[in-house]
Each structure stands twice: as structure tokens, then as C-alpha cells.
Design a protein around this motif. Structure first.
Motif, PDB file in Angstrom:
ATOM      1  N   LEU A 157      22.991  71.909 -39.419  1.00  0.00           N
ATOM      2  CA  LEU A 157      22.911  72.631 -40.693  1.00  0.00           C
ATOM      3  C   LEU A 157      24.275  72.902 -41.302  1.00  0.00           C
ATOM      4  O   LEU A 157      24.416  72.969 -42.528  1.00  0.00           O
ATOM      5  CB  LEU A 157      22.178  73.963 -40.486  1.00  0.00           C
ATOM      6  CG  LEU A 157      20.788  73.894 -39.860  1.00  0.00           C
ATOM      7  CD1 LEU A 157      20.224  75.307 -39.691  1.00  0.00           C
ATOM      8  CD2 LEU A 157      19.846  73.042 -40.700  1.00  0.00           C
TER       9      LEU A 157
ATOM     10  N   GLN B  26      26.548  74.925 -36.902  1.00  0.00           N
ATOM     11  CA  GLN B  26      25.211  75.508 -36.792  1.00  0.00           C
ATOM     12  C   GLN B  26      24.175  74.377 -36.768  1.00  0.00           C
ATOM     13  O   GLN B  26      24.306  73.389 -37.486  1.00  0.00           O
ATOM     14  CB  GLN B  26      24.950  76.447 -37.969  1.00  0.00           C
ATOM     15  CG  GLN B  26      23.719  77.325 -37.831  1.00  0.00           C
ATOM     16  CD  GLN B  26      23.588  78.269 -39.023  1.00  0.00           C
ATOM     17  OE1 GLN B  26      23.222  77.844 -40.112  1.00  0.00           O
ATOM     18  NE2 GLN B  26      23.916  79.536 -38.817  1.00  0.00           N
TER      19      GLN B  26
ATOM     20  N   ASN C 150      19.715  73.538 -36.059  1.00  0.00           N
ATOM     21  CA  ASN C 150      18.343  73.947 -35.773  1.00  0.00           C
ATOM     22  C   ASN C 150      17.744  72.935 -34.797  1.00  0.00           C
ATOM     23  O   ASN C 150      17.830  71.724 -35.010  1.00  0.00           O
ATOM     24  CB  ASN C 150      17.515  73.958 -37.067  1.00  0.00           C
ATOM     25  CG  ASN C 150      16.168  74.627 -36.893  1.00  0.00           C
ATOM     26  OD1 ASN C 150      16.075  75.843 -36.795  1.00  0.00           O
ATOM     27  ND2 ASN C 150      15.107  73.837 -36.846  1.00  0.00           N
TER      28      ASN C 150
ATOM     29  N   ASN D 276      15.284  78.955 -32.402  1.00  0.00           N
ATOM     30  CA  ASN D 276      15.591  77.582 -32.850  1.00  0.00           C
ATOM     31  C   ASN D 276      17.006  77.387 -33.393  1.00  0.00           C
ATOM     32  O   ASN D 276      17.418  76.250 -33.610  1.00  0.00           O
ATOM     33  CB  ASN D 276      14.613  77.113 -33.944  1.00  0.00           C
ATOM     34  CG  ASN D 276      13.180  77.083 -33.491  1.00  0.00           C
ATOM     35  OD1 ASN D 276      12.896  76.878 -32.319  1.00  0.00           O
ATOM     36  ND2 ASN D 276      12.260  77.303 -34.425  1.00  0.00           N
ATOM     37  N   LEU D 277      17.739  78.472 -33.615  1.00  0.00           N
ATOM     38  CA  LEU D 277      19.042  78.376 -34.276  1.00  0.00           C
ATOM     39  C   LEU D 277      20.176  78.502 -33.252  1.00  0.00           C
ATOM     40  O   LEU D 277      20.284  79.504 -32.542  1.00  0.00           O
ATOM     41  CB  LEU D 277      19.176  79.466 -35.337  1.00  0.00           C
ATOM     42  CG  LEU D 277      20.411  79.387 -36.229  1.00  0.00           C
ATOM     43  CD1 LEU D 277      20.417  78.114 -37.066  1.00  0.00           C
ATOM     44  CD2 LEU D 277      20.484  80.624 -37.145  1.00  0.00           C
TER      45      LEU D 277
ATOM     46  N   GLU E  86      24.498  78.020 -32.515  1.00  0.00           N
ATOM     47  CA  GLU E  86      25.808  78.009 -33.154  1.00  0.00           C
ATOM     48  C   GLU E  86      26.901  77.729 -32.132  1.00  0.00           C
ATOM     49  O   GLU E  86      26.770  78.049 -30.939  1.00  0.00           O
ATOM     50  CB  GLU E  86      26.085  79.348 -33.852  1.00  0.00           C
ATOM     51  CG  GLU E  86      25.225  79.581 -35.087  1.00  0.00           C
ATOM     52  CD  GLU E  86      25.582  80.866 -35.814  1.00  0.00           C
ATOM     53  OE1 GLU E  86      26.362  81.671 -35.253  1.00  0.00           O
ATOM     54  OE2 GLU E  86      25.086  81.057 -36.942  1.00  0.00           O
TER      55      GLU E  86
END
Length: 253
Positions: free
Chosen positions: A147, A168, A170, A214-215, A217
Motif C-alpha cells: 500500500l 505498509q 495488506n 491484515n495490515l 508495517e
């Protein structure tokens, strides 16, 4: 002439006629649930193996299925893991003799970077429907979407050189199922790591951590201008599931 006409008329009742035959085909993510409407479906193609003629094609529709049935209940022989809402593609094929077919599944159809083609072959018999759970093909992997940064984003070096550069991504199961800390699909069991390249050469690894469902970093210092590429992978050792995405961006003065 009358004799020939009579002979043909006598044979007609015994001539083969096509019989409608139904086949349910489903795409199931490895270690997860079914690929259905919420993810854009899996694309199914059924071909006659002898001449490659397409007999039926279309997308799976429906829900990912019942979590209790698929992921939690012990499965004994003959136990169904699908219900009436579980995603699938019901093909209706007219055949007049046993037909050897190839069934190809392209999934997940709307996620090109994660798309996998899986196939199987089998005999179909006229009028012998394959229903219930039907034909289930397993789709391995993860859907990985970077992302940040965006594709071919131009970024001024002065905006990032005094702080870590932020990445970042997903990441979800191939059915769209949620990856979370301590969840059924546990992020703690996954390796999420990026390889950062500058002008085609590897300069460092970037470790990613879950920040919300789901995210993921990660960050690292970047101090030079150039053409950069991030190759990000997700890996689950227990199942062999893997997923990859790549992103190119540019840092300028």
C-alpha cells in the motif's frame, strides 16, 4: 427408398441424445475457506480433454463458508464442509457419452499478483451429477498488496532522510479471511519480510509487523536518491503458504 426410411426410423429411438449433467466446482484456499463473491470469485473453465472444447465456464459465487464446518469440526469420511451458501460454480453440461474433462480454476480472479491456476482431470458420465461439496480444488498462497509507497511514486529525499522510511502492506488469506494476532489465522506464525533494492542491487532487509487486522508495517532509513524496488513476501512454514508483491518507487533531490 421406403426401406431405407423405415430402417432409419427404427434406429432413431436408439440414437444417443445429450443428457444434462451438473457439476459443482469450488476453489478453497489452503488452510482457509472458499473463494467467493466477496473477493470477486474464482474463474472456472471445464474443457473436453479430447478436443479442448469449452463445455462450461463462469465464476464462483457465494460466501466463504461456515468457519465451524471448515476449520474447526473434525472431518470424517463423507462429512460435508459446504452448505447451501458456500461459494461454488454450478456447471450444467450436455453430454451423450462418458467424457474426460479438464477443470481449470483461476483464483483469486481479481487479484492478478496473487492469481494461481490449479487444475484436475476426471470422467463425467451422462446424467451422473457431481453435487454437494462437488469438486474442490485447493488454492495455495497469500494475497499481498503493498500500500505504501504507491506504484512508481516520486518522493523527495528531504522529506524522508531524517526519519525511517515507512512501508505498509495488506495481507489476507487467498479467500480473503482475516489475519490477526492470535487469531484463527495467526500473524505470529507468519514471516513478513521485504528485500529493498536500489538501482537493482539489494541494500537491506525490512521486517514487517502487524499493526491491525491484515495490515503490516515496516521501516528502514533511506539516505540516497535512486530507483528503488521493494520485494515483499509472506510465509507460513506450517502450511507452505507464500505470497509476494513488488513495488517500484523513486527518491529524488
Amino acid at each position: 427408398m421406403k426401406t431405407l426410411t423405415l430402417f432409419i426410423a427404427l434406429l432413431l429411438p436408439f440414437a444417443a441424445s445429450a443428457i444434462e449433467t451438473k457439476v459443482m466446482v469450488r476453489a478453497k484456499a489452503r488452510d482457509a475457506k472458499f473463494i467467493g463473491s466477496s473477493l470477486g470469485g474464482a474463474y472456472i473453465i471445464i474443457r473436453n480433454k479430447a478436443n479442448q472444447r469449452i463445455l462450461a465456464e463462469g465464476k464462483t459465487t457465494g460466501t466463504p463458508g461456515n468457519t465451524q464446518l471448515i476449520m474447526k469440526n473434525p472431518v470424517a469420511r463423507g462429512t460435508a464442509i459446504c452448505d447451501d451458501q458456500t461459494a461454488g460454480f454450478l456447471a450444467t453440461i450436455d453430454i451423450d457419452e462418458p467424457t474426460f474433462v479438464n477443470i481449470e480454476v483461476i483464483a483469486p480472479f481479481n487479484q492478478k499478483q496473487a492469481q494461481t491456476i490449479v487444475s484436475t482431470e476426471l470422467w463425467l458420465l451422462p446424467g451422473k451429477n457431481v453435487l454437494g461439496d462437488g469438486i474442490i480444488l485447493e488454492i495455495p498462497g497469500f494475497i499481498v498488496d503493498i500500500l505504501r509507497p504507491r506504484t512508481h511514486q516520486f518522493i523527495s529525499l528531504k522529506t524522508v532522510k531524517d526519519k525511517p522510511f515507512q512501508f505498509q502492506a495488506n495481507i489476507v488469506m487467498m479467500c480473503g479471511c482475516v489475519i490477526d494476532k492470535g487469531g484463527l489465522w495467526n500473524s505470529d506464525e507468519m514471516e513478513v519480510k521485504g528485500v529493498l533494492k536500489k538501482d537493482g542491487k539489494v541494500i537491506r532487509e525490512v521486517k514487517f509487523s502487524l499493526v491491525s487486522a491484515n495490515l503490516f508495517e515496516g521501516d528502514c532509513p533511506i539516505t540516497q536518491t535512486g530507483n528503488y524496488e521493494l520485494v515483499l513476501h509472506a510465509w507460513h512454514e506450517k502450511t507452505g503458504n507464500a505470497g509476494v508483491d513488488k513495488m517500484n518507487f523513486v527518491l529524488y533531490e
